[in-house]
Every structure is written in C-alpha cells, then in structure tokens.
Write a protein that holds these residues in place. Structure first.
Motif, mmCIF file in Angstrom:
data_model
loop_
_atom_site.group_PDB
_atom_site.id
_atom_site.type_symbol
_atom_site.label_atom_id
_atom_site.label_comp_id
_atom_site.label_asym_id
_atom_site.label_seq_id
_atom_site.Cartn_x
_atom_site.Cartn_y
_atom_site.Cartn_z
ATOM 1 N N VAL A 48 -19.690 -12.938 18.467
ATOM 2 C CA VAL A 48 -19.249 -14.294 18.109
ATOM 3 C C VAL A 48 -18.497 -14.270 16.781
ATOM 4 N N VAL A 49 -19.018 -13.540 15.805
ATOM 5 C CA VAL A 49 -18.355 -13.454 14.501
ATOM 6 C C VAL A 49 -16.994 -12.790 14.638
ATOM 7 N N ALA A 50 -16.901 -11.730 15.420
ATOM 8 C CA ALA A 50 -15.618 -11.056 15.622
ATOM 9 C C ALA A 50 -14.609 -11.985 16.280
ATOM 10 N N GLU A 51 -15.053 -12.745 17.260
ATOM 11 C CA GLU A 51 -14.166 -13.686 17.945
ATOM 12 C C GLU A 51 -13.722 -14.790 17.003
ATOM 13 N N THR A 52 -14.641 -15.319 16.215
ATOM 14 C CA THR A 52 -14.318 -16.386 15.271
ATOM 15 C C THR A 52 -13.360 -15.880 14.207
ATOM 16 N N THR A 53 -13.583 -14.675 13.707
ATOM 17 C CA THR A 53 -12.705 -14.101 12.692
ATOM 18 C C THR A 53 -11.299 -13.949 13.231
ATOM 19 N N ALA A 54 -11.174 -13.531 14.486
ATOM 20 C CA ALA A 54 -9.845 -13.381 15.081
ATOM 21 C C ALA A 54 -9.168 -14.731 15.257
ATOM 22 N N THR A 55 -9.933 -15.776 15.535
ATOM 23 C CA THR A 55 -9.383 -17.100 15.757
ATOM 24 C C THR A 55 -9.027 -17.794 14.448
ATOM 25 N N PHE A 56 -9.839 -17.614 13.430
ATOM 26 C CA PHE A 56 -9.670 -18.352 12.184
ATOM 27 C C PHE A 56 -9.220 -17.447 11.049
ATOM 28 N N ASN A 57 -8.044 -16.891 11.190
ATOM 29 C CA ASN A 57 -7.456 -16.080 10.132
ATOM 30 C C ASN A 57 -6.746 -16.967 9.131
ATOM 31 N N THR A 58 -6.426 -16.397 8.013
ATOM 32 C CA THR A 58 -5.582 -17.071 7.030
ATOM 33 C C THR A 58 -4.143 -16.632 7.265
ATOM 34 N N LEU A 59 -3.221 -17.277 6.586
ATOM 35 C CA LEU A 59 -1.827 -16.858 6.660
ATOM 36 C C LEU A 59 -1.722 -15.407 6.176
ATOM 37 N N GLN A 60 -0.944 -14.613 6.887
ATOM 38 C CA GLN A 60 -0.806 -13.200 6.559
ATOM 39 C C GLN A 60 0.635 -12.877 6.194
ATOM 40 N N GLN A 61 0.803 -11.961 5.252
ATOM 41 C CA GLN A 61 2.135 -11.520 4.874
ATOM 42 C C GLN A 61 2.862 -11.019 6.119
ATOM 43 N N SER A 62 4.116 -11.387 6.257
ATOM 44 C CA SER A 62 5.009 -11.048 7.372
ATOM 45 C C SER A 62 4.772 -11.885 8.624
ATOM 46 N N GLN A 63 3.770 -12.768 8.620
ATOM 47 C CA GLN A 63 3.547 -13.676 9.750
ATOM 48 C C GLN A 63 4.694 -14.678 9.799
ATOM 49 N N HIS A 64 5.148 -15.007 10.993
ATOM 50 C CA HIS A 64 6.201 -16.007 11.161
ATOM 51 C C HIS A 64 5.564 -17.344 11.513
ATOM 52 N N VAL A 65 6.021 -18.406 10.857
ATOM 53 C CA VAL A 65 5.524 -19.753 11.152
ATOM 54 C C VAL A 65 6.656 -20.593 11.726
ATOM 55 N N PRO A 66 6.332 -21.538 12.598
ATOM 56 C CA PRO A 66 7.377 -22.354 13.233
ATOM 57 C C PRO A 66 7.853 -23.483 12.329
ATOM 58 N N GLY A 67 9.051 -23.956 12.586
ATOM 59 C CA GLY A 67 9.529 -25.157 11.923
ATOM 60 C C GLY A 67 8.740 -26.357 12.416
ATOM 61 N N LEU A 68 8.911 -27.468 11.747
ATOM 62 C CA LEU A 68 8.196 -28.670 12.167
ATOM 63 C C LEU A 68 8.985 -29.903 11.794
ATOM 64 N N THR A 69 8.698 -30.966 12.499
ATOM 65 C CA THR A 69 9.362 -32.242 12.272
ATOM 66 C C THR A 69 8.304 -33.334 12.281
ATOM 67 N N GLY A 70 8.457 -34.283 11.375
ATOM 68 C CA GLY A 70 7.515 -35.396 11.315
ATOM 69 C C GLY A 70 7.950 -36.386 10.262
ATOM 70 N N GLN A 71 6.985 -37.110 9.746
ATOM 71 C CA GLN A 71 7.236 -38.054 8.666
ATOM 72 C C GLN A 71 6.280 -37.749 7.530
ATOM 73 N N ASP A 72 6.795 -37.870 6.297
ATOM 74 C CA ASP A 72 5.896 -37.699 5.168
ATOM 75 C C ASP A 72 5.031 -38.947 5.025
ATOM 76 N N LEU A 73 4.211 -38.991 4.030
ATOM 77 C CA LEU A 73 3.254 -40.086 3.883
ATOM 78 C C LEU A 73 3.901 -41.423 3.535
ATOM 79 N N GLN A 74 5.165 -41.386 3.102
ATOM 80 C CA GLN A 74 5.896 -42.621 2.814
ATOM 81 C C GLN A 74 6.733 -43.071 4.003
ATOM 82 N N GLY A 75 6.639 -42.337 5.105
ATOM 83 C CA GLY A 75 7.395 -42.698 6.304
ATOM 84 C C GLY A 75 8.788 -42.106 6.354
ATOM 85 N N ASN A 76 9.143 -41.269 5.383
ATOM 86 C CA ASN A 76 10.454 -40.630 5.374
ATOM 87 C C ASN A 76 10.470 -39.458 6.352
#
Length: 185
Positions: free
Chosen positions: A34-62
């Motif tokens: 269970v710990v091994a599975e959880t560790t694999a699921t809940f990693n932190t951001l890692q160097q060289s990891q690619h993250v996707p772009g995103l679109t939304g609104q900030d807290l002021q609605g912009n």
C-alpha cells in the motif's frame, strides 16, 4: 504433574506467538504494498517532468492562460491548499518572491487545490496578490503532482520542471529558490 502443565502452557504460548508472528509478517507485506502504491501515486514535482498548459480564470475573474512553448516565459509555480498548515509557512516568502521577481521574463502562478471561494478567502487572509488559479480537476492536480503540498517550482518555457522544492521552505530552500530565479533571469 505441575511440570507437565507448565510445559503445555509454555508450548501453547509459543504456538500462539508463532501464529501472531506469521500474521504480522503478512500484514507488514500488505502495508508495504500500500505504501509503495501510494508513494507512486503521490509524488512531488520532479526535475525534467513535463507539465501541461492550462486555461481558467484567476480569483478576480480575469482570463488566465498558461501555455508552454519556446517563446513563453519561465514560470514560478507555487502550489498550496487552504487546508494545508505547512502551506501557510510559505505564503510570506511566496508573496515577497512575487514582488521581487515580477518581470516580463517570468510569470508567476499560484495553483490552489480547492474551490474558488476557499482560494479567494485564503489569498485575502494571507495577502497574496499574484495570479492564482483554483483547481478542483483531479486530472490536472495529478498532472502537476499536486497531491503533496506545498510545492514551489521553476518551470521552463517549454513546461519542464527546472527545479522543485516540496514542503515548507527552510532558509536553505528559500536561498535556493531565490538563486534559481536569479540564475534564469
């Protein structure tokens, strides 16, 4: 007669202890899985990891659009949650970093794992003025490894994590973040 009774009692205790040891070994194996599975699921951001772009609104609605490409600015990314006590320890530093590093060469993005109302209340309470996106989409939280909070990261123009600092930032980590920002300017 007394000796035989004592021997029988001791043998019964030994058998019960052996059964308990076998049970604990099996339970230990299950918990390790269970710990091994959880560790694999809940990693932190890692160097060289690619993250996707995103679109939304900030807290002021912009409108808030974060895209990653060769011509995009570097991003200072901070991730937090209103219910995270460790996140509160970083808020003053994050705000000061935003005020010191606001330039056309960087964009600053706060990702709050929580509802927009909770994020707005948190930002107001802690005096956060940088752009913040409230995130409740589990896929996006997973893509940014946002199950472990807080996190501070520098993201390349192409969307690759240059460096990340999970958890409460001690003085050494704060110095590393500041140096990382200065080195990329």
């Amino acid at each position: 007669m007394q000796t035989q009774r004592t021997v029988i009692i001791l043998l019964a205790i030994i058998v019960l202890m052996a059964i308990e040891i076998v049970y604990l070994v099996l339970q230990n194996r299950q918990l390790r899985a269970v710990v091994a599975e959880t560790t694999a699921t809940f990693n932190t951001l890692q160097q060289s990891q690619h993250v996707p772009g995103l679109t939304g609104q900030d807290l002021q609605g912009n409108p808030l659009r974060v895209h990653y490409s060769a011509d995009a600015p570097r991003t200072i990314l901070v991730m937090f949650s209103p219910g995270c006590s460790a996140c509160k320890d970083n808020t003053t530093f994050w705000q000061e970093l935003f005020e010191r590093s606001a330039s056309s060469r960087f964009r600053y993005l706060g990702m709050c794992v929580g509802t927009e109302d909770d994020a707005r209340a948190y930002a107001t309470e802690h005096g956060l003025t940088f752009p913040i996106l409230a995130v409740t989409d589990e896929r996006l939280i997973g893509a940014y490894n946002g199950h472990v909070l807080p996190q501070t990261a520098i993201v390349s123009p192409e969307g690759t994590i240059v460096k990340s600092w999970p958890g409460t930032l001690d003085e050494t980590a704060k110095s590393e973040v500041v140096a990382g920002v200065k080195n990329l300017q």
